[in-house]
Design a protein around this motif. Structure first.
Motif, PDB file in Angstrom:
ATOM      1  N   GLY A  94       0.827  -1.206   0.000  1.00 47.27           N
ATOM      2  CA  GLY A  94       0.000   0.000   0.000  1.00 47.27           C
ATOM      3  C   GLY A  94       0.852   1.242   0.000  1.00 47.27           C
ATOM      4  O   GLY A  94       1.746   1.409  -0.816  1.00 47.27           O
ATOM      5  N   ARG A  95       0.606   2.095   0.965  1.00 50.94           N
ATOM      6  CA  ARG A  95       1.312   3.365   1.086  1.00 50.94           C
ATOM      7  C   ARG A  95       2.658   3.132   1.768  1.00 50.94           C
ATOM      8  O   ARG A  95       2.728   2.522   2.822  1.00 50.94           O
ATOM      9  N   ASP A  96       3.732   3.612   1.149  1.00 48.66           N
ATOM     10  CA  ASP A  96       5.078   3.468   1.703  1.00 48.66           C
ATOM     11  C   ASP A  96       5.542   4.818   2.224  1.00 48.66           C
ATOM     12  O   ASP A  96       5.510   5.810   1.496  1.00 48.66           O
ATOM     13  N   VAL A  97       5.990   4.854   3.483  1.00 49.33           N
ATOM     14  CA  VAL A  97       6.441   6.101   4.099  1.00 49.33           C
ATOM     15  C   VAL A  97       7.811   5.876   4.724  1.00 49.33           C
ATOM     16  O   VAL A  97       8.017   4.898   5.436  1.00 49.33           O
ATOM     17  N   VAL A  98       8.742   6.804   4.435  1.00 50.76           N
ATOM     18  CA  VAL A  98      10.084   6.762   5.009  1.00 50.76           C
ATOM     19  C   VAL A  98      10.410   8.152   5.532  1.00 50.76           C
ATOM     20  O   VAL A  98      10.228   9.146   4.826  1.00 50.76           O
ATOM     21  N   ALA A  99      10.901   8.220   6.775  1.00 49.51           N
ATOM     22  CA  ALA A  99      11.354   9.487   7.356  1.00 49.51           C
ATOM     23  C   ALA A  99      12.878   9.510   7.302  1.00 49.51           C
ATOM     24  O   ALA A  99      13.537   8.681   7.929  1.00 49.51           O
ATOM     25  N   ILE A 100      13.422  10.454   6.556  1.00 54.31           N
ATOM     26  CA  ILE A 100      14.872  10.576   6.400  1.00 54.31           C
ATOM     27  C   ILE A 100      15.375  11.542   7.469  1.00 54.31           C
ATOM     28  O   ILE A 100      14.991  12.710   7.480  1.00 54.31           O
ATOM     29  N   PRO A 101      16.229  11.072   8.366  1.00 50.99           N
ATOM     30  CA  PRO A 101      16.719  11.930   9.446  1.00 50.99           C
ATOM     31  C   PRO A 101      17.559  13.089   8.916  1.00 50.99           C
ATOM     32  O   PRO A 101      18.172  12.993   7.848  1.00 50.99           O
ATOM     33  N   ALA A 102      17.614  14.156   9.674  1.00 59.66           N
ATOM     34  CA  ALA A 102      18.377  15.349   9.281  1.00 59.66           C
ATOM     35  C   ALA A 102      19.866  15.071   9.211  1.00 59.66           C
ATOM     36  O   ALA A 102      20.578  15.719   8.449  1.00 59.66           O
ATOM     37  N   HIS A 103      20.372  14.099   9.978  1.00 60.14           N
ATOM     38  CA  HIS A 103      21.813  13.840   9.996  1.00 60.14           C
ATOM     39  C   HIS A 103      22.309  13.057   8.780  1.00 60.14           C
ATOM     40  O   HIS A 103      23.500  12.932   8.584  1.00 60.14           O
ATOM     41  N   PHE A 104      21.413  12.525   7.937  1.00 58.86           N
ATOM     42  CA  PHE A 104      21.850  11.810   6.738  1.00 58.86           C
ATOM     43  C   PHE A 104      22.654  12.754   5.844  1.00 58.86           C
ATOM     44  O   PHE A 104      22.284  13.915   5.655  1.00 58.86           O
ATOM     45  N   PRO A 137      15.699  16.716  26.666  1.00 55.84           N
ATOM     46  CA  PRO A 137      15.357  17.367  27.933  1.00 55.84           C
ATOM     47  C   PRO A 137      16.478  18.259  28.477  1.00 55.84           C
ATOM     48  O   PRO A 137      16.222  19.182  29.219  1.00 55.84           O
ATOM     49  N   PHE A 138      17.727  18.013  28.083  1.00 57.33           N
ATOM     50  CA  PHE A 138      18.846  18.810  28.573  1.00 57.33           C
ATOM     51  C   PHE A 138      19.294  19.855  27.565  1.00 57.33           C
ATOM     52  O   PHE A 138      20.383  20.394  27.661  1.00 57.33           O
ATOM     53  N   GLY A 139      18.473  20.099  26.524  1.00 53.41           N
ATOM     54  CA  GLY A 139      18.747  21.186  25.593  1.00 53.41           C
ATOM     55  C   GLY A 139      19.487  20.790  24.335  1.00 53.41           C
ATOM     56  O   GLY A 139      19.784  21.636  23.518  1.00 53.41           O
ATOM     57  N   ASP A 140      19.804  19.519  24.109  1.00 50.22           N
ATOM     58  CA  ASP A 140      20.535  19.115  22.924  1.00 50.22           C
ATOM     59  C   ASP A 140      19.531  18.725  21.842  1.00 50.22           C
ATOM     60  O   ASP A 140      18.982  17.642  21.865  1.00 50.22           O
ATOM     61  N   SER A 141      19.309  19.609  20.865  1.00 51.99           N
ATOM     62  CA  SER A 141      18.310  19.334  19.827  1.00 51.99           C
ATOM     63  C   SER A 141      18.798  18.278  18.848  1.00 51.99           C
ATOM     64  O   SER A 141      18.007  17.669  18.152  1.00 51.99           O
ATOM     65  N   ALA A 142      20.114  18.048  18.757  1.00 51.01           N
ATOM     66  CA  ALA A 142      20.633  17.030  17.838  1.00 51.01           C
ATOM     67  C   ALA A 142      20.360  15.623  18.361  1.00 51.01           C
ATOM     68  O   ALA A 142      20.478  14.657  17.631  1.00 51.01           O
TER      69      ALA A 142
END
Length: 194
Positions: free
Chosen positions: A104-114, A147-152
């Motif tokens: 059916g529907r194929d979904v892939v989330a590509i991380p920002a670090h790629f 939680p400690f401020g590291d968005s990466a």
């Protein structure tokens, strides 16, 4: 001329047909809304790519956009599968980092670090002569904060989860492949017999 009740078609009373005509627009709107996919408000549509790929072949795309990107592909005809890699521009079912191989529907989330560019391979499943697909490319604006401020952290956690061995997921993949092969064999037998 045949007498009523002896094979002559009977006309439906108008009072029975009117509700049917009133329900038709609602039914068509419901069917159209089922085809439309619901996406979060944080996703921004960047591109819509339509294409066709033959059985057992690949169609390759290249993604240069930075950030977390979501690929949502649906097969319009046939069965197209999705393979993604940041180490090769020609990913395949033997060489990939992310995949979506449903019927059916194929979904892939590509991380920002790629690493960019990201290679995208669309594979035409051999169970169909050719597959036609539509892929929507979204930019995901949501940023998960540690939680400690590291968005990466969110991307590195996502990456370790994506590359971790999941025996339950592996058995589901093997089972899915087995069902795909079994269905292909049954289709072939039915075509031969009928």
């Amino acid at each position: 001329m045949a007498a009523p009740g002896k094979g002559a078609p009977r006309a439906l009373p108008l009072r029975l047909l009117l509700p049917l005509f009133l329900l038709l627009p609602a039914a068509s709107r419901a069917a159209a809304s089922e085809e439309e996919e619901e996406v979060p408000a944080e996703w921004v549509l960047l591109h819509v790519v339509q294409g066709q790929v033959g059985a057992g072949n690949y169609s390759y795309l290249r993604l240069n956009h930075e950030g977390r990107i979501v690929l949502a592909m649906r097969s319009l005809r046939g069965d197209a599968d999705l393979y993604v890699s940041d180490s090769t521009l020609h990913p395949s079912f033997d060489d990939y980092e992310l995949q979506a191989v449903t019927c059916g529907r194929d979904v892939v989330a590509i991380p920002a670090h790629f690493q960019r560019p990201v290679g995208i391979g669309v594979y035409g499943h051999p169970s169909h002569r050719d597959s036609e697909f539509e892929m929507k490319v979204y930019f995901d604006r949501t940023v998960q904060r540690h939680p400690f401020g590291d968005s990466a952290y969110s991307d590195s956690a996502e990456a370790s989860h994506a590359h971790a061995y999941d025996p339950e997921g592996a058995s589901q993949e093997e089972e899915s492949l087995l069902w795909t092969i079994l269905i292909s064999i049954l289709k072939l037998l039915l075509e031969i017999l009928f």
